[in-house]
Design an enzyme around this catalytic site. Structure first.
Site, PDB file in Angstrom:
ATOM      1  N   HIS A 126     -51.155  62.958 150.728  1.00 51.40           N
ATOM      2  CA  HIS A 126     -52.157  63.342 151.731  1.00 51.40           C
ATOM      3  C   HIS A 126     -53.414  62.478 151.665  1.00 51.40           C
ATOM      4  O   HIS A 126     -54.201  62.463 152.615  1.00 51.40           O
ATOM      5  CB  HIS A 126     -52.493  64.824 151.600  1.00 51.40           C
ATOM      6  CG  HIS A 126     -51.380  65.720 152.024  1.00 51.40           C
ATOM      7  ND1 HIS A 126     -50.781  65.619 153.262  1.00 51.40           N
ATOM      8  CD2 HIS A 126     -50.724  66.720 151.372  1.00 51.40           C
ATOM      9  CE1 HIS A 126     -49.815  66.518 153.359  1.00 51.40           C
ATOM     10  NE2 HIS A 126     -49.752  67.183 152.226  1.00 51.40           N
ATOM     11  N   SER A 179     -41.171  70.880 145.862  1.00 53.43           N
ATOM     12  CA  SER A 179     -39.964  71.689 146.025  1.00 53.43           C
ATOM     13  C   SER A 179     -39.400  72.143 144.686  1.00 53.43           C
ATOM     14  O   SER A 179     -39.013  73.307 144.524  1.00 53.43           O
ATOM     15  CB  SER A 179     -38.904  70.892 146.793  1.00 53.43           C
ATOM     16  OG  SER A 179     -37.727  71.650 146.951  1.00 53.43           O
ATOM     17  N   GLY A 203     -31.162  71.547 156.340  1.00 50.99           N
ATOM     18  CA  GLY A 203     -32.236  70.599 156.045  1.00 50.99           C
ATOM     19  C   GLY A 203     -32.421  70.430 154.554  1.00 50.99           C
ATOM     20  O   GLY A 203     -33.535  70.252 154.070  1.00 50.99           O
ATOM     21  N   ASP A 226     -27.529  68.437 156.350  1.00 53.58           N
ATOM     22  CA  ASP A 226     -28.663  67.640 156.837  1.00 53.58           C
ATOM     23  C   ASP A 226     -28.100  66.527 157.720  1.00 53.58           C
ATOM     24  O   ASP A 226     -26.882  66.429 157.918  1.00 53.58           O
ATOM     25  CB  ASP A 226     -29.482  67.070 155.668  1.00 53.58           C
ATOM     26  CG  ASP A 226     -30.971  66.944 156.000  1.00 53.58           C
ATOM     27  OD1 ASP A 226     -31.281  66.457 157.104  1.00 53.58           O
ATOM     28  OD2 ASP A 226     -31.811  67.324 155.177  1.00 53.58           O
ATOM     29  N   LYS A 260     -35.791  76.271 153.892  1.00 56.29           N
ATOM     30  CA  LYS A 260     -37.070  76.192 153.177  1.00 56.29           C
ATOM     31  C   LYS A 260     -37.965  75.142 153.820  1.00 56.29           C
ATOM     32  O   LYS A 260     -37.603  73.974 153.917  1.00 56.29           O
ATOM     33  CB  LYS A 260     -36.839  75.858 151.700  1.00 56.29           C
ATOM     34  CG  LYS A 260     -38.136  75.653 150.899  1.00 56.29           C
ATOM     35  CD  LYS A 260     -37.865  75.518 149.407  1.00 56.29           C
ATOM     36  CE  LYS A 260     -37.049  74.299 149.067  1.00 56.29           C
ATOM     37  NZ  LYS A 260     -37.738  73.017 149.379  1.00 56.29           N
ATOM     38  N   HIS A 264     -41.990  75.310 159.813  1.00 58.37           N
ATOM     39  CA  HIS A 264     -43.381  74.903 160.070  1.00 58.37           C
ATOM     40  C   HIS A 264     -43.492  73.506 160.675  1.00 58.37           C
ATOM     41  O   HIS A 264     -44.577  73.108 161.106  1.00 58.37           O
ATOM     42  CB  HIS A 264     -44.247  75.051 158.812  1.00 58.37           C
ATOM     43  CG  HIS A 264     -44.010  74.049 157.729  1.00 58.37           C
ATOM     44  ND1 HIS A 264     -44.853  73.927 156.649  1.00 58.37           N
ATOM     45  CD2 HIS A 264     -43.032  73.127 157.533  1.00 58.37           C
ATOM     46  CE1 HIS A 264     -44.411  72.978 155.850  1.00 58.37           C
ATOM     47  NE2 HIS A 264     -43.315  72.487 156.359  1.00 58.37           N
TER      48      HIS A 264
END
Length: 359
Positions: A126, A179, A203, A226, A260, A264
């Site tokens: 980030h 994770s 995923g 995936d 998981k 979002h």
């Protein structure tokens, strides 16, 4: 301002907070340097209750800069102010005062654990120059529409990562560390995997999540689902079958379907498409297990859990078209609209909530 009155003490407190907010980039950038310099790992290796001076630290880190101890002192002071490190006063034989620094529980998660996992790579991604550039386009995104990251790079963050090997490495490392830490806690806390014959991880990336589940529940058959190019490079895990496909087209069948941190990244409409495919893949009385952050209904909470999820929601706003963190009611609404007969919030692991949508 007219009509707004406050006492001198309230003004003092408010102005100090305003100054802190104005300089708030200091903490993440200091943390970035502390991680890159290996300060936190070095202090963690000393163990709880064992203190190091800035000079000790400079020596352990083999720093040749003669000014390093003084510079480290100023970095360590910031970290101690935010409880990342502990500190204590020490008087030297010549009468001078020295400050010593030690491990704290927060430092534990920002340094490598016994599995080699850490939250530190999440901080580094980030603060990386690639996503940081998107924040300079957030104002335009609000005024004109669109997503800040797309305005910065002309594509979404996932497409960009696939074209930038260095950033992709940083991104994947951040997801893997977060994770691993979260899944270890989920497997310890959540008992809803008991009795399952098979589970599909939608995923699931490299299959690491399923590997952790099946290590505890070896009788479960795991299906790691995936995109074909993702599972094509995935390592072999005992009890895990890699299946390539598109979750917007269909999902493999299983006793339970696990998702998981998937929803979002998607709009409500896209989440419904995924959930309806999950519904079709399940027999009656089977369940979807959802692991996501839950944002509070009411804004303004000041606890660390609320601040954390509000930060993540802002990250979704800047990076991902349609992505957002959701309230409990919004998750329940998605479950109902997708056809599930019941919704249950089960438990929490490091601010990630486990929810069950039952058919």
């Amino acid at each position: 301002m007219a009509g707004m009155k406050s006492s001198p003490s309230q003004d003092e407190e408010a102005c100090v907070l305003a100054i802190q907010l104005a300089t708030s980039t200091v903490l993440p950038m200091i943390l970035k340097s502390a991680i890159e310099l290996d300060i936190l790992n070095t202090i963690s290796k000393a163990g709880p209750g064992n203190y190091l001076s800035p000079s000790d630290l400079a020596s352990k880190l083999l720093m040749s800069n003669p000014h390093a101890p003084i510079m480290l002192e100023r970095i360590l002071r910031v970290l101690a102010t935010y409880k990342v490190l502990g500190c204590k006063r020490s008087e030297l034989s010549n009468g001078e005062v020295e400050w010593l620094y030690c491990w704290t529980p927060v430092c534990k998660f920002l340094s490598n654990n016994e599995d080699g996992a850490s939250i530190a790579p999440l901080l580094l991604v980030h603060q990386d120059k690639v996503p940081m550039k998107s924040w300079y386009h957030l104002t335009d995104a609000v005024l004109d529409g669109g997503t800040a990251f797309n305005k910065a790079y002309g594509m979404n963050i996932f497409d960009y990562a696939s074209q930038d090997p260095q950033f992709n490495k940083v991104f994947n490392r951040s997801m893997a560390g977060h994770s691993t830490i979260t899944m270890k806690k989920i497997v310890e806390t959540y008992n809803g995997f008991e009795g399952l014959k098979s589970i599909v991880d939608v995923g699931g990336g490299s299959g690491a999540t399923l590997n952790m589940i099946i290590s505890k529940y070896p009788t479960i058959k795991g299906i790691n689902f995936d995109l074909p190019h993702v599972v094509g490079d995935s390592p072999i895990h005992p009890g895990v079958e890699h299946v390539g496909g598109d979750m917007f087209a269909s999902v493999p069948k299983g006793d339970a379907i696990f998702l998981k941190w998937i929803f979002h990244s998607w709009s409500d409409e896209d989440c419904l498409r995924i959930l309806k495919n999950c519904y079709e893949a399940l027999a009656d009385n089977k369940k979807v297990i959802v692991a996501e952050f839950i944002i509070p209904e009411v804004p303004g909470g000041s606890d660390d859990a609320t601040k954390s999820v509000v930060h993540l929601d802002a990250i979704m706003l800047a990076y991902v078209p349609g992505g957002k963190e959701r309230t409990e009611k919004e998750f329940e609404s998605l479950a109902t609209r997708a056809g599930f007969k019941s919704f249950r919030k089960v438990c929490c692991a490091f601010n990630t909530w486990i929810m069950e949508f039952s058919k």
